[in-house]
Design a protein around this motif. Structure first.
Motif, PDB file in Angstrom:
ATOM      1  N   THR A  33       0.829  -1.203   0.000  1.00  0.00           N
ATOM      2  CA  THR A  33       0.000   0.000   0.000  1.00  0.00           C
ATOM      3  C   THR A  33       0.864   1.254   0.000  1.00  0.00           C
ATOM      4  OG1 THR A  33      -1.678  -1.202   1.235  1.00  0.00           O
ATOM      5  CG2 THR A  33      -1.849   1.190   1.208  1.00  0.00           C
ATOM      6  N   LYS A  34       1.899   1.261   0.860  1.00  0.00           N
ATOM      7  CA  LYS A  34       2.783   2.427   0.890  1.00  0.00           C
ATOM      8  C   LYS A  34       3.520   2.592  -0.431  1.00  0.00           C
ATOM      9  CE  LYS A  34       3.620   2.603   5.855  1.00  0.00           C
ATOM     10  NZ  LYS A  34       4.603   2.450   6.914  1.00  0.00           N
ATOM     11  N   LYS A  35       3.905   1.458  -1.043  1.00  0.00           N
ATOM     12  CA  LYS A  35       4.593   1.518  -2.339  1.00  0.00           C
ATOM     13  C   LYS A  35       3.681   2.115  -3.401  1.00  0.00           C
ATOM     14  CE  LYS A  35       7.094  -1.389  -5.650  1.00  0.00           C
ATOM     15  NZ  LYS A  35       6.765  -0.562  -6.756  1.00  0.00           N
ATOM     16  N   MET A  36       2.410   1.712  -3.397  1.00  0.00           N
ATOM     17  CA  MET A  36       1.466   2.262  -4.371  1.00  0.00           C
ATOM     18  C   MET A  36       1.241   3.755  -4.131  1.00  0.00           C
ATOM     19  SD  MET A  36      -1.233  -0.944  -4.808  1.00  0.00           S
ATOM     20  CE  MET A  36      -2.579   0.115  -4.566  1.00  0.00           C
ATOM     21  N   GLU A  37       1.172   4.168  -2.881  1.00  0.00           N
ATOM     22  CA  GLU A  37       0.983   5.582  -2.562  1.00  0.00           C
ATOM     23  C   GLU A  37       2.179   6.404  -3.033  1.00  0.00           C
ATOM     24  OE1 GLU A  37       0.335   5.647   1.622  1.00  0.00           O
ATOM     25  OE2 GLU A  37      -1.779   5.052   1.453  1.00  0.00           O
ATOM     26  N   VAL A  38       3.388   5.894  -2.776  1.00  0.00           N
ATOM     27  CA  VAL A  38       4.598   6.605  -3.197  1.00  0.00           C
ATOM     28  C   VAL A  38       4.673   6.665  -4.719  1.00  0.00           C
ATOM     29  CG1 VAL A  38       7.125   6.476  -3.227  1.00  0.00           C
ATOM     30  CG2 VAL A  38       5.891   6.156  -1.095  1.00  0.00           C
ATOM     31  N   ASP A  39       4.327   5.558  -5.395  1.00  0.00           N
ATOM     32  CA  ASP A  39       4.328   5.543  -6.856  1.00  0.00           C
ATOM     33  C   ASP A  39       3.330   6.553  -7.417  1.00  0.00           C
ATOM     34  OD1 ASP A  39       6.282   3.624  -6.916  1.00  0.00           O
ATOM     35  OD2 ASP A  39       4.906   1.948  -7.347  1.00  0.00           O
ATOM     36  N   ALA A  40       2.145   6.629  -6.804  1.00  0.00           N
ATOM     37  CA  ALA A  40       1.130   7.581  -7.261  1.00  0.00           C
ATOM     38  C   ALA A  40       1.598   9.019  -7.052  1.00  0.00           C
ATOM     39  CB  ALA A  40      -0.191   7.338  -6.540  1.00  0.00           C
ATOM     40  N   GLN A  41       2.234   9.283  -5.911  1.00  0.00           N
ATOM     41  CA  GLN A  41       2.739  10.634  -5.655  1.00  0.00           C
ATOM     42  C   GLN A  41       3.848  10.995  -6.636  1.00  0.00           C
ATOM     43  OE1 GLN A  41       3.900  10.434  -1.564  1.00  0.00           O
ATOM     44  NE2 GLN A  41       1.821  10.799  -0.791  1.00  0.00           N
TER      45      GLN A  41
END
Length: 171
Positions: A33-41
């Motif tokens: 989840t954190k990886k997806m959030e960082v990728d989206a940012q």
């Protein structure tokens, strides 16, 4: 559940132990989840940076010149082909000599030319395919209903009457 509570003590200690275990686990396996959030940012930041580049129009001479150059390939190919036909009709002997000269161009060079032209037009087609607007499913009905009845054009009135008669259920 009572056994774990007796071994570890209070529920707060169990919660602390769970947090510690998840933190240790994230060292070996990243949190998805954190990886997806960082990728989206990161993606949004790249889009914002790219958009900021084109936020203000630069109507300078160089920009107009480059825009003009970008619009040249298609008309030049079309007019060049028509020019070859005109040249063949005006001076067939010299045209034939030029075409014989094309036989000496190596085949890999022809493949390269085909790839360049193909990628140019293919990229253009892909761009328009990605940015094509969807046609609603009932577009034909909307267009047919919006078309005004024309009494001046007898053929059109007859065609519209046949279309309405064929669309009516047989009874």
């Amino acid at each position: 559940m009572g056994l774990i509570g007796r071994i570890l003590g209070s529920p707060a200690a169990v919660s602390t132990l769970g947090t510690a275990v998840s933190s240790v686990a994230e060292v070996f396996t990243p949190n998805a989840t954190k990886k997806m959030e960082v990728d989206a940012q990161t993606y949004q930041a790249a889009l914002d940076e790219h958009g900021a580049e084109f936020q203000y129009a630069r109507p300078g001479f160089f920009d107009r010149f480059v825009n003009g150059l970008n619009r040249l390939p298609r008309p030049m190919l079309a007019l060049g082909t028509l020019g070859l036909f005109v040249y063949a009709m005006v001076d067939p002997v010299h045209f034939a000599q030029r075409m014989v000269g094309l036989n000496y161009v190596p085949e890999p060079l022809w493949w390269l030319l085909g790839a360049i032209v193909g990628f140019y037009f293919g990229a253009r087609e892909a761009y328009y395919a990605r940015h094509r607007t969807a046609v609603p499913a009932n577009a034909a009905a909307v267009v047919a209903g919006a078309a005004p009845e024309s009494e001046d054009n007898a053929a059109l009135s007859e065609l519209m009457a046949k279309g309405a008669a064929s669309a009516a259920p047989a009874g």
